[in-house]
Scaffold this motif. Structure first.
Motif, PDB file in Angstrom:
ATOM      1  N   PRO A   1       0.844  -1.258  -0.073  1.00  0.00           N
ATOM      2  CA  PRO A   1       0.136   0.308  -0.222  1.00  0.00           C
ATOM      3  C   PRO A   1       0.909   1.192   0.116  1.00  0.00           C
ATOM      4  O   PRO A   1       0.613   2.224  -0.633  1.00  0.00           O
ATOM      5  N   GLN A   2       2.059   1.107   0.895  1.00  0.00           N
ATOM      6  CA  GLN A   2       2.762   2.545   0.577  1.00  0.00           C
ATOM      7  C   GLN A   2       3.388   2.688  -0.692  1.00  0.00           C
ATOM      8  O   GLN A   2       3.575   3.762  -0.990  1.00  0.00           O
ATOM      9  N   ILE A   3       4.028   1.536  -1.491  1.00  0.00           N
ATOM     10  CA  ILE A   3       4.684   1.746  -2.429  1.00  0.00           C
ATOM     11  C   ILE A   3       3.702   2.211  -3.750  1.00  0.00           C
ATOM     12  O   ILE A   3       3.709   3.129  -4.586  1.00  0.00           O
ATOM     13  N   LEU A   4       2.327   1.695  -3.500  1.00  0.00           N
ATOM     14  CA  LEU A   4       1.322   2.105  -4.608  1.00  0.00           C
ATOM     15  C   LEU A   4       0.858   3.528  -4.303  1.00  0.00           C
ATOM     16  O   LEU A   4       0.655   4.222  -5.132  1.00  0.00           O
ATOM     17  N   GLY A   5       0.853   3.914  -3.085  1.00  0.00           N
ATOM     18  CA  GLY A   5       0.340   5.402  -2.637  1.00  0.00           C
ATOM     19  C   GLY A   5       1.565   6.330  -3.137  1.00  0.00           C
ATOM     20  O   GLY A   5       1.345   7.559  -3.631  1.00  0.00           O
ATOM     21  N   HIS A   6       3.016   5.932  -3.237  1.00  0.00           N
ATOM     22  CA  HIS A   6       3.802   6.730  -3.853  1.00  0.00           C
ATOM     23  C   HIS A   6       3.911   6.880  -5.346  1.00  0.00           C
ATOM     24  O   HIS A   6       4.125   7.776  -5.786  1.00  0.00           O
ATOM     25  N   LEU A   7       3.439   5.554  -6.052  1.00  0.00           N
ATOM     26  CA  LEU A   7       3.539   5.667  -7.392  1.00  0.00           C
ATOM     27  C   LEU A   7       2.189   6.493  -7.700  1.00  0.00           C
ATOM     28  O   LEU A   7       2.113   7.181  -9.059  1.00  0.00           O
ATOM     29  N   ALA A   8       1.272   6.695  -7.074  1.00  0.00           N
ATOM     30  CA  ALA A   8      -0.015   7.431  -7.446  1.00  0.00           C
ATOM     31  C   ALA A   8       0.178   8.864  -7.098  1.00  0.00           C
ATOM     32  O   ALA A   8      -0.412   9.636  -7.288  1.00  0.00           O
ATOM     33  N   SER A   9       1.212   9.378  -6.129  1.00  0.00           N
ATOM     34  CA  SER A   9       1.411  10.452  -6.083  1.00  0.00           C
ATOM     35  C   SER A   9       1.840  11.335  -7.506  1.00  0.00           C
ATOM     36  O   SER A   9       2.217  10.788  -8.294  1.00  0.00           O
ATOM     37  N   ASP A  10       1.986  12.632  -7.439  1.00  0.00           N
ATOM     38  CA  ASP A  10       2.435  13.320  -8.526  1.00  0.00           C
ATOM     39  C   ASP A  10       3.864  13.231  -8.793  1.00  0.00           C
ATOM     40  O   ASP A  10       4.173  13.126  -9.925  1.00  0.00           O
ATOM     41  N   VAL A  11       4.780  12.963  -7.868  1.00  0.00           N
ATOM     42  CA  VAL A  11       6.126  12.605  -8.068  1.00  0.00           C
ATOM     43  C   VAL A  11       6.286  11.416  -8.731  1.00  0.00           C
ATOM     44  O   VAL A  11       6.735  11.338  -9.670  1.00  0.00           O
ATOM     45  N   GLY A  12       5.439  10.283  -8.314  1.00  0.00           N
ATOM     46  CA  GLY A  12       5.627   9.008  -8.886  1.00  0.00           C
ATOM     47  C   GLY A  12       5.029   9.196 -10.116  1.00  0.00           C
ATOM     48  O   GLY A  12       5.592   8.120 -11.220  1.00  0.00           O
ATOM     49  N   LEU A  13       3.965   9.739 -10.463  1.00  0.00           N
ATOM     50  CA  LEU A  13       3.355   9.491 -11.643  1.00  0.00           C
ATOM     51  C   LEU A  13       4.053  10.413 -12.437  1.00  0.00           C
ATOM     52  O   LEU A  13       4.309  10.038 -13.891  1.00  0.00           O
ATOM     53  N   ALA A  14       4.985  11.557 -12.384  1.00  0.00           N
ATOM     54  CA  ALA A  14       5.782  12.310 -13.216  1.00  0.00           C
ATOM     55  C   ALA A  14       6.929  11.302 -13.744  1.00  0.00           C
ATOM     56  O   ALA A  14       7.525  11.358 -14.719  1.00  0.00           O
ATOM     57  N   ILE A  15       7.536  10.425 -12.694  1.00  0.00           N
ATOM     58  CA  ILE A  15       8.562   9.742 -13.000  1.00  0.00           C
ATOM     59  C   ILE A  15       8.050   8.581 -14.054  1.00  0.00           C
ATOM     60  O   ILE A  15       8.950   8.312 -14.900  1.00  0.00           O
ATOM     61  N   ILE A  16       6.734   7.947 -13.804  1.00  0.00           N
ATOM     62  CA  ILE A  16       6.450   7.094 -14.552  1.00  0.00           C
ATOM     63  C   ILE A  16       6.356   7.512 -16.090  1.00  0.00           C
ATOM     64  O   ILE A  16       6.554   6.864 -17.203  1.00  0.00           O
ATOM     65  N   ILE A  17       5.644   8.860 -15.954  1.00  0.00           N
ATOM     66  CA  ILE A  17       5.606   9.720 -17.435  1.00  0.00           C
ATOM     67  C   ILE A  17       6.956   9.960 -18.195  1.00  0.00           C
ATOM     68  O   ILE A  17       7.004   9.603 -19.330  1.00  0.00           O
ATOM     69  N   VAL A  18       7.709  10.229 -17.320  1.00  0.00           N
ATOM     70  CA  VAL A  18       9.223  10.333 -18.037  1.00  0.00           C
ATOM     71  C   VAL A  18       9.784   9.014 -18.499  1.00  0.00           C
ATOM     72  O   VAL A  18      10.235   9.100 -19.684  1.00  0.00           O
ATOM     73  N   LEU A  19       9.847   8.066 -17.643  1.00  0.00           N
ATOM     74  CA  LEU A  19      10.126   6.820 -18.269  1.00  0.00           C
ATOM     75  C   LEU A  19       9.444   6.177 -19.561  1.00  0.00           C
ATOM     76  O   LEU A  19       9.966   5.627 -20.448  1.00  0.00           O
ATOM     77  N   VAL A  20       8.188   6.443 -19.452  1.00  0.00           N
ATOM     78  CA  VAL A  20       7.182   5.931 -20.865  1.00  0.00           C
ATOM     79  C   VAL A  20       7.641   6.910 -21.751  1.00  0.00           C
ATOM     80  O   VAL A  20       7.818   6.378 -23.066  1.00  0.00           O
ATOM     81  N   PHE A  21       7.982   8.318 -21.885  1.00  0.00           N
ATOM     82  CA  PHE A  21       8.376   9.079 -22.687  1.00  0.00           C
ATOM     83  C   PHE A  21       9.738   8.663 -23.313  1.00  0.00           C
ATOM     84  O   PHE A  21       9.907   8.413 -24.533  1.00  0.00           O
ATOM     85  N   LEU A  22      10.598   8.440 -22.534  1.00  0.00           N
ATOM     86  CA  LEU A  22      11.885   7.798 -22.942  1.00  0.00           C
ATOM     87  C   LEU A  22      11.990   6.532 -23.770  1.00  0.00           C
ATOM     88  O   LEU A  22      12.486   6.488 -24.674  1.00  0.00           O
ATOM     89  N   ALA A  23      11.215   5.559 -22.950  1.00  0.00           N
ATOM     90  CA  ALA A  23      10.989   4.121 -23.862  1.00  0.00           C
ATOM     91  C   ALA A  23      10.303   4.559 -25.097  1.00  0.00           C
ATOM     92  O   ALA A  23      10.662   3.660 -26.153  1.00  0.00           O
ATOM     93  N   VAL A  24       9.341   5.120 -25.120  1.00  0.00           N
ATOM     94  CA  VAL A  24       8.820   5.437 -26.722  1.00  0.00           C
ATOM     95  C   VAL A  24       9.491   6.215 -27.652  1.00  0.00           C
ATOM     96  O   VAL A  24       9.501   5.881 -28.663  1.00  0.00           O
ATOM     97  N   TYR A  25      10.246   7.179 -27.274  1.00  0.00           N
ATOM     98  CA  TYR A  25      11.158   7.788 -27.968  1.00  0.00           C
ATOM     99  C   TYR A  25      12.187   7.047 -28.412  1.00  0.00           C
ATOM    100  O   TYR A  25      12.793   7.027 -29.667  1.00  0.00           O
ATOM    101  N   LEU A  26      12.764   6.177 -27.647  1.00  0.00           N
ATOM    102  CA  LEU A  26      13.742   5.214 -27.991  1.00  0.00           C
ATOM    103  C   LEU A  26      13.236   4.115 -29.220  1.00  0.00           C
ATOM    104  O   LEU A  26      13.935   3.792 -30.167  1.00  0.00           O
ATOM    105  N   ILE A  27      12.189   3.696 -28.858  1.00  0.00           N
ATOM    106  CA  ILE A  27      11.437   2.794 -29.846  1.00  0.00           C
ATOM    107  C   ILE A  27      11.150   3.381 -31.104  1.00  0.00           C
ATOM    108  O   ILE A  27      11.394   2.971 -32.315  1.00  0.00           O
ATOM    109  N   ASP A  28      10.806   4.882 -31.092  1.00  0.00           N
ATOM    110  CA  ASP A  28      10.592   5.707 -32.186  1.00  0.00           C
ATOM    111  C   ASP A  28      11.790   5.839 -32.963  1.00  0.00           C
ATOM    112  O   ASP A  28      11.640   5.522 -34.334  1.00  0.00           O
TER     113      ASP A  28
END
Length: 120
Positions: free
Chosen positions: A13-40
């Motif tokens: 529950p603590q890990i999921l809470g951190h991932l759902a926070s804005d900082v966790g969400l921003a980190i996930i968005i950046v990682l997805v951006f980088l992954a999509v760009y590398l694939i692109d």
């Protein structure tokens, strides 16, 4: 409940809470951006890998930050342009440019709808 049993509870529950926070969400968005760009930039022009840029947009919709969706739009525009120039040749450049431009128009339209729906 014994005190020792209380400390053995799952940290999920603590890990999921951190991932759902804005900082966790921003980190996930950046990682997805980088992954999509590398694939692109690995795939040749003409392959619709850039459709994966909708994933960060959907993730930005969950953010509570006012500027999340416009920031994702700006970064997507930059990555689309860079991906066009750095991807290996697959189809004619004019056709690939047309595909990317039409995607960007659709992307901005969807982003505006999401931004308005969330509440300017």
């Amino acid at each position: 409940m014994l005190p020792s049993r209380r400390h053995n509870q799952s940290q999920l529950p603590q890990i999921l809470g951190h991932l759902a926070s804005d900082v966790g969400l921003a980190i996930i968005i950046v990682l997805v951006f980088l992954a999509v760009y590398l694939i692109d930039i690995i795939t040749p022009l003409g392959d619709p890998v850039w459709l994966l840029y909708f994933i960060p947009l959907i993730l930005a919709y969950w953010s509570t930050r006012y500027y999340a969706i416009p920031a994702v739009c700006i970064v997507t525009l930059l990555f689309l342009i860079c991906g066009f120039f750095f991807s290996p040749v697959g189809i004619a450049a004019s056709l690939a440019l047309g595909y990317r431009f039409s995607f960007f128009i659709i992307f901005i339209s969807v982003a505006l709808v999401l931004w308005i729906k969330r509440g300017l």
